[in-house]
Each structure stands twice: as C-alpha cells, then as structure tokens.
Design a protein around this motif. Structure first.
Motif, short mmCIF file in Angstrom:
data_model
loop_
_atom_site.label_atom_id
_atom_site.label_comp_id
_atom_site.label_asym_id
_atom_site.label_seq_id
_atom_site.Cartn_x
_atom_site.Cartn_y
_atom_site.Cartn_z
N LYS A 1 -14.78 31.22 -4.55
CA LYS A 1 -15.95 32.08 -4.59
C LYS A 1 -15.55 33.44 -5.19
O LYS A 1 -14.53 34.00 -4.79
CB LYS A 1 -16.45 32.29 -3.17
N VAL A 2 -16.31 33.93 -6.12
CA VAL A 2 -16.05 35.25 -6.69
C VAL A 2 -17.34 36.05 -6.66
O VAL A 2 -18.40 35.52 -6.32
CB VAL A 2 -15.49 35.16 -8.13
N ASN A 3 -17.25 37.33 -7.01
CA ASN A 3 -18.47 38.13 -7.03
C ASN A 3 -19.16 38.09 -8.38
O ASN A 3 -20.38 38.10 -8.47
CB ASN A 3 -18.16 39.58 -6.65
N ARG B 1 -18.96 30.50 -8.45
CA ARG B 1 -17.68 29.92 -8.10
C ARG B 1 -16.91 29.54 -9.36
O ARG B 1 -17.50 29.20 -10.37
CB ARG B 1 -17.88 28.65 -7.27
N LEU B 2 -15.62 29.61 -9.23
CA LEU B 2 -14.78 29.03 -10.28
C LEU B 2 -14.37 27.65 -9.78
O LEU B 2 -13.88 27.52 -8.66
CB LEU B 2 -13.54 29.88 -10.53
N SER B 3 -14.58 26.67 -10.60
CA SER B 3 -14.40 25.31 -10.08
C SER B 3 -12.93 24.94 -9.96
O SER B 3 -12.05 25.51 -10.62
CB SER B 3 -15.14 24.32 -10.98
N THR C 1 -18.08 46.50 -15.33
CA THR C 1 -18.76 45.69 -16.33
C THR C 1 -17.73 44.93 -17.15
O THR C 1 -16.57 45.34 -17.26
CB THR C 1 -19.61 46.56 -17.29
N VAL C 2 -18.17 43.85 -17.70
CA VAL C 2 -17.31 43.01 -18.52
C VAL C 2 -17.94 42.94 -19.92
O VAL C 2 -19.15 42.77 -20.04
CB VAL C 2 -17.16 41.61 -17.90
N ASN D 1 -23.39 34.88 -13.89
CA ASN D 1 -23.83 36.10 -13.21
C ASN D 1 -22.80 37.21 -13.38
O ASN D 1 -21.90 37.38 -12.57
CB ASN D 1 -24.07 35.82 -11.72
N TRP D 2 -22.92 37.95 -14.44
CA TRP D 2 -22.02 39.08 -14.66
C TRP D 2 -22.67 40.38 -14.23
O TRP D 2 -22.07 41.43 -14.34
CB TRP D 2 -21.63 39.17 -16.14
N GLU D 3 -23.91 40.31 -13.79
CA GLU D 3 -24.63 41.56 -13.55
C GLU D 3 -24.60 42.02 -12.10
O GLU D 3 -24.26 43.15 -11.82
CB GLU D 3 -26.10 41.42 -14.00
#
Lengths: 150, 579
Positions: B387-389, B405-407, B490-491, B394-396
C-alpha cells in the motif's frame, strides 16, 4: 494550561512568563522556594493574557479562575505523584484505548482523522478517548488512595 | 469516585476538543464556583491532558522504552545538542551549590509548561523558546551567583539516563561521512559505513570501493587502492594516491581535490582524478561540468591553471607540467556507476547519504536543517502488494482513502527522504529529486511509513530510532504534514522527478520513494549493511534530467542552474588555459 484552559493560550502565556521570569530574576531571593515565586508571575501573565484576548472568551470566569489558582498551591505537591501513577495506569489501559490515546496525544491526530484511519465512527473515537481518560483518572485516584508509590 | 451532577468531567470532555458554547461555559463555571472538590477535579483533568501531551511525560516515555532504543555517544539525549552541551559543560564544572533545588525547579517548571505548550500548533517554537529561557535562567545562576546548579539538569526527566561522553568535545567536527562500501577493505580496522570522517584522518582503501559524502553533499567514490586524507575544511580533500570520482552539487562548487602534483577545483558536477602512486602524476578527467586544474609543488601553484570541460582530460606532473591526456569513459567505472544510480538532488541544502546506517539519527542531529536521501533497498522484489499513498492511477491526492497499491512481483529500489529542520520553518523549502528511472510510488503518511519499514526498509536498521530524534516523538510527524496539508509533493509527468515543498517543518518529514529497480540481480547485494554501492550495470544508465523548471518558480541551486550558476574560481595571478 491548567489555568488558561486552552493549549494555545497556554503557549502564549508560557512565552510571556518566561520573559517575565527572565526580567525579574534579580528579584528572586535564593532562600525562598522557586516555584511559588515563578508561579506568581505565571499567574500575572495569565491575567494579562485574559485581559488582552477579550475577543476570545476564556473558559473560566475571573472569580473561578482566581479560586482555582488558589487551589493550585495545594495541588502542587501531588502533581509528581499523579504523574507517577499515570505511568502505572497507562500500562493497564486496554489496547484499543491506549492506541487512540497514543494517536491523539503523541501523534497529534484529530479524532476525525483517527476515525478515518481506524474506520470507526468518529463518535466511537470520542467515546474511546473519553473512556480512556476516565479510566486513567480513576486509576490514578485509586493508586494515590492506596498510597502505593511502587 | 463520586460525581456531582452534571459531572465536571463530562462537561470538560465536551469542551476539550472544541470551543465551548456559552451554555457549557456557564455550566462549567457554575459548577466550579465555590466547589473545591470540582476545582480539584478540574485541575486533575487538565493535568492529565498535560501529562499525556508532555513529550517527556509518562506516555511518551512508555512508547520510547518499549522501543528499547539505545543510541550511543554524546548525542543520545532527545534535547537539542546545545542543551546536551550545556549539561556536559556544567558537569565538567562539577559544582553543586545551594542552588541545586532551585535549578531543578526551574527545569521542572519550564519542562512542565513546555510539555503543555506542545499541544499547540506552534509547539516547537514554544519548546525552543522555553528551552532557551531555561538556559538563560540557568546561566544566570551560574554566572551571576557563582554557582553551578545546572548539574541538576542532568538529573531531570529524560536526561536521567544520559551519559555524556567526556571525550566528545575533543573530536573535531566531521567533514564527511562514509556512506557506502562495496567489498571494501581498509588499512585500519573498524571503518564502518556511517562513520564520521574528521580532519586529519587518513584512510587507505586496500580493496573494493567506498563512498563518502561531505558536509556540503559532495559524493566521493574511492576505488582501491586509494589513500585520502581529510583536512580542516569541509570542501577540500587530499588524494595521496589512487582513484577518486567526485560528484559535486552546485552549493559545493569550489570543492578541491589536492594531490601531490595538482589541485583540481570543481566548478561543475562530475570528474575523476587519479594519482599514480609511483610517479605522483595526476590524471584529471571531466565527465560533466567544469574543472580548474592547477599544477602544484609543495602545495604551491607551480604553473598555469587549465580549464577542463566535458570529456577533457589532462595529466599533470612536476616534470612535464600539464599534458593533454586521453579521456577514458570507463576509467572511473565504479564512481560513474554509483553516480548514475543516485538521485540527483537540488534544493539547498540537500544531501545524498548513501546507505541507511545504524548511526543515521546521530548524524542528523549534527545538522540543523536540510534534506537527506538514503538508499534503503535496491532490486527488492515485492512479495506482496504494498500500500502506498501515491502511485499510478492516483498521483494527486495523497490523503485519498483508497490507497493505491504496488502489486506483488514488482521490483523496486527504495529511498528514504528525510527533511529535518529542527523546528525551523523553511517557507521556501523546496527540494527536487530526479531519478534515472521512473518513480512507482510514494509513501507520505507517518503511519504507512512505520508499517512499511519492515517490508521496504533497510535490513538491520532499527527504525524505532527515528522516534528518538529531537522533536520526532510524535510518530506521525514522520510523514508529511497531514493536518494542515501544507507540505506538498508532486511527481513530474515522466515520473522521474519528485518535488517536495515542505513549508511546515515543525518536526521532521519523511517520504519513502519506490523507484523502478535498476538491476534485477542486485537483490543479494542490495540493502545489506555496508554495501551501499552498486555494481556497474551492464549498460551504464545516464540520468536524464527530464524535469524542466518552470519559469515562474525559480529553484535556487536546482539542477537547471547547477552548471550555469557557479562563478568560475580563479586564483590570483594565474592565467587560465583551455585545451
């Protein structure tokens, strides 16, 4: 904060008091106990603060405030004992209550956010916090009454 | 416990989290007026809040002792260093006059009030202010009354277990830190990743490679055999013999490598320098940027200075002076390799700290502000979804309830960003990190950081130590400020650049960055203590600085002006040559 009724007010008063303490340090007589002396200034600063921040009503009326500040003298000796008892009582707190207490106090997370994180209704969080505080107060009371300091 | 009706506790509970209504206020005052018992309970109630909030109070102490934290050295105290210093100083003085109780009381008064002040938004300021006042008061006693009561300081609160190191002040301040090793062997034992490197220290790397990061963020990669010596200047380094590759950020412009036959002054970003142990001839080659090279003899300029830019190389020795040499891109293989995997940092000050080391919290305490980037894991294969933020899709909204999630099966490199300003507000605090590979996810919340320390963190590092950093006792302060939403991250569109605007750094901020793994076969070497460097990839990855600066948001010291910003250094009277 015991007297100001709100953390941010306490903050202001703290700063003022520290400044005053520093300014008045030469008036302090080494043979007298320090705390009452310092507290006197804290008291004046609280008073000043109360007058200055008239746009925000303090929790306590002046008369009640004065009564409680009198009480503080008597309260002083038990503060350390209460703190010690709290250490003991925290360990007895049920896990879920300790969790919310941790989040609220050491992590400064608002009840609404705790609710979000724990997926519990916000009212439940309030209730848990309240019950935890109540248990702690009662436990401290019991502990002090028993007079056990271990 | 008998309670009057309506109960004061119930009423106070209602006003604790919110502004009291007039009716509640009235009720409370009515109840308290003339009722000593209710007044006592009012005080007890407020004291409970205060004790729970107190960072050195029972709750915080309990959390910390359960973490079983042990940090060695003189900086172990949770107070700022200057406070520790004061204690140490006064202990050295050894006085224990009649003021002892008084000083103790000053401490407890202010400590007490400080604890309470921490509930507020300006918590740190209040803490720092009160602490300063404390010192002023104590110093007053010391100097004005000829007493040294502050020995008692050490006996108060959390300072109790403190064991100041009597030798601590004998050491000159560190100029660099050993931030990575790869199969490294040294001429002396006990050279560990995370060690502070101090002026006068001379180290010989006999095998492998090692990475050092200076105070200003210069990363120097040593390839064995190599001998370096640190001097009493954070921006200089002696290279006695062997190979050194340096990567110099804009703020460290002027970083000078001194060899027996030359001084190489970095104006740009990357260069390699090698001293032949026999002939003492110095080979300098510039990979990127600008370097001024001066022949020296006995540390004095012995010839004209030459300006070198990209892909230029010279050999300098005392007999032949400066000669053009061939640029060999593979000559500083190790240094180039590690440099290409390191995120590029901009923002002032921002430091690459290599491997996360057991000593890490201690180093952070030595600086008052800045951003540090640590490598936690490389080539890590996710065993389960993480789980990530923020991540693709969803980068916002990093506060989104539905966390991306990263699988499982994704291979990532993990970096930990740490911003630590010891409470100084840095309204313009902006840091830019550019990776050579796409960012896959960001972990920005304190709770998720603690949760992912296990699966994503550096093996062997005790993350609970983070909770012992000054003003980091609130565990969620580890993440970005979620309460006020004032920290922003931000990315970039190509997912290679992360911009962190940390405008409200009350305690510290951390972000965990998951980047697409560079090397699948790094798994074994990665993440182990003392192996901060990575092997040369099959094809060297050259970082692309895809992040473009917007014109209306100038970033001082950012990647964009790294080369342009520096004023070329020119020693007096030495004419400048170019190849």
């Amino acid at each position: 904060m015991l007297l100001t009724g709100s953390p941010s007010d306490a903050n202001d008063v703290l700063q003022e008091t520290a400044v005053v303490l520093l300014r008045k340090i030469d008036q302090y007589q080494a043979d007298k106990p320090f705390m009452p002396w310092a507290k006197k200034f804290a008291y004046y600063e609280v008073l000043k603060h109360r007058n200055a921040s008239s746009q925000r009503l303090p929790l306590l009326d002046q008369a009640v405030f004065d009564q409680i500040s009198q009480q503080m003298e008597a309260f002083d000796p038990v503060m350390d004992a209460r703190r010690e008892a709290l250490t003991h009582c925290l360990k007895k707190l049920p896990g879920h209550q300790l969790d919310v207490i941790k989040m609220r106090y050491t992590e400064d997370i608002k009840p609404a956010e705790i609710s979000e994180m724990t997926t519990k209704p916000v009212q439940t969080v309030y209730t848990q916090l309240k019950r935890a505080r109540q248990s702690l107060l009662e436990c401290i009371e019991r502990k002090l009454r028993r007079g056990a300091s271990t | 416990m008998s309670r009057p009706t309506p109960d004061i506790f119930e009423l106070l509970e209602q006003v604790w989290e919110q502004e009291p209504t007039e009716k509640l206020r009235h009720q409370i005052n009515e109840l308290l007026d003339g009722d000593a018992q209710a007044q006592k309970r009012y005080l007890e109630y407020q004291l409970l809040h205060a004790d729970l909030l107190d960072p050195s109070g029972p709750l915080s102490s309990m959390l910390q002792s359960s973490a079983a934290v042990q940090i060695e050295g003189p900086l172990e105290a949770r107070e700022p260093a200057w406070m520790t210093g004061l204690v140490r100083e006064s202990q050295a003085a050894g006085g224990q006059g009649e003021q002892r109780t008084t000083a103790g009381q000053v401490v407890s008064l202010l400590g007490y009030v400080m604890g309470r002040a921490l509930a507020s938004k300006r918590a740190y300021k209040a803490y720092a202010f009160a602490a300063m006042m404390l010192i002023a008061v104590v110093l007053f006693f010391v100097f004005d009354r000829g007493q040294t009561p502050s020995e008692q300081l050490a006996l108060q609160g959390p300072a109790e277990q403190r064991q100041p190191d009597p030798h601590a002040e004998a050491d000159p301040p560190a100029v660099a830190i050993l931030t990575g090793q790869h199969d490294a062997a040294w001429n002396t034992p006990g050279v560990l990743t995370g060690n502070a490197l101090r002026p006068g220290q001379r180290l010989t790397l006999t095998a492998g490679a090692a990475e050092m990061t200076t105070e200003l963020g210069v990363v120097a990669t040593l390839e064995a055999p190599c001998t370096v010596e640190f001097v009493d200047h954070t921006n200089r380094l002696h290279l006695h013999s062997g190979k050194l590759f340096v990567d110099v950020p804009a703020r460290a412009s002027g970083f000078t490598v001194m060899t027996p036959t030359a001084h190489a002054i970095d104006i740009g970003t990357q260069f390699g320098i090698e001293v032949d142990p026999e002939s003492q001839s110095t080979h300098i080659q510039v990979h990127k940027g600008l370097v001024h090279a001066v022949p020296v003899e006995g540390n004095q300029p012995a010839g004209q200075m030459i300006e070198l830019t990209d892909n230029q190389a010279v050999a300098i020795n005392s007999e032949a002076g400066i000669r053009q040499a061939s640029f060999d891109p593979a000559r500083f293989e190790q240094g180039l390799s590690t440099a290409s995997h390191r995120p590029l940092l901009a923002g002032d000050p921002a430091r690459w700290m290599g491997q996360l080391t057991p000593n890490y919290p201690i180093h952070l305490k030595q600086s008052s502000e800045g951003l540090w980037v640590f490598a936690e894991r490389a080539g890590l294969l996710l065993q389960e979804a993480i789980k990530v933020n923020l991540a693709e899709g969803n980068w916002e909204d990093r506060f989104a309830e539905e966390k991306p999630r990263l699988s499982a099966g994704t291979r990532v490199d993990v970096y930990l960003l740490h911003v630590h300003t010891l409470g100084q507000e840095t309204p313009s605090g902006r840091y830019v990190l550019t990776f050579d590979r796409p960012v896959l996810g960001l972990i920005t919340s304190g709770l998720l950081l603690w949760e992912t320390d296990g699966p994503l963190g550096a093996p062997g590092f005790d993350y609970e130590k983070i909770a012992t950093l000054p003003f980091a006792s609130r565990r969620d302060q580890r993440g970005l400020d979620r309460l006020e939403n004032r920290d922003d991250i931000t990315v970039s569109e190509d997912r290679r650049t992360v911009v962190l605007s940390a405008v409200s750094l009350k305690y510290m901020d951390q972000v965990r960055i998951l980047v697409q793994a560079g090397q699948a076969d790094n798994t074994d070497a990665a993440g182990q203590q003392g192996t901060g460097l990575r092997r040369m990839p099959a094809e060297p990855v050259v970082p692309e600085h895809a992040f473009e600066l917007q014109e209306d948001t100038p970033l001082p010291g950012s990647i964009g002006d790294e080369q342009a910003g520096a004023e070329p250094w020119q020693p007096n009277g030495i004419p400048l040559l170019t190849l």
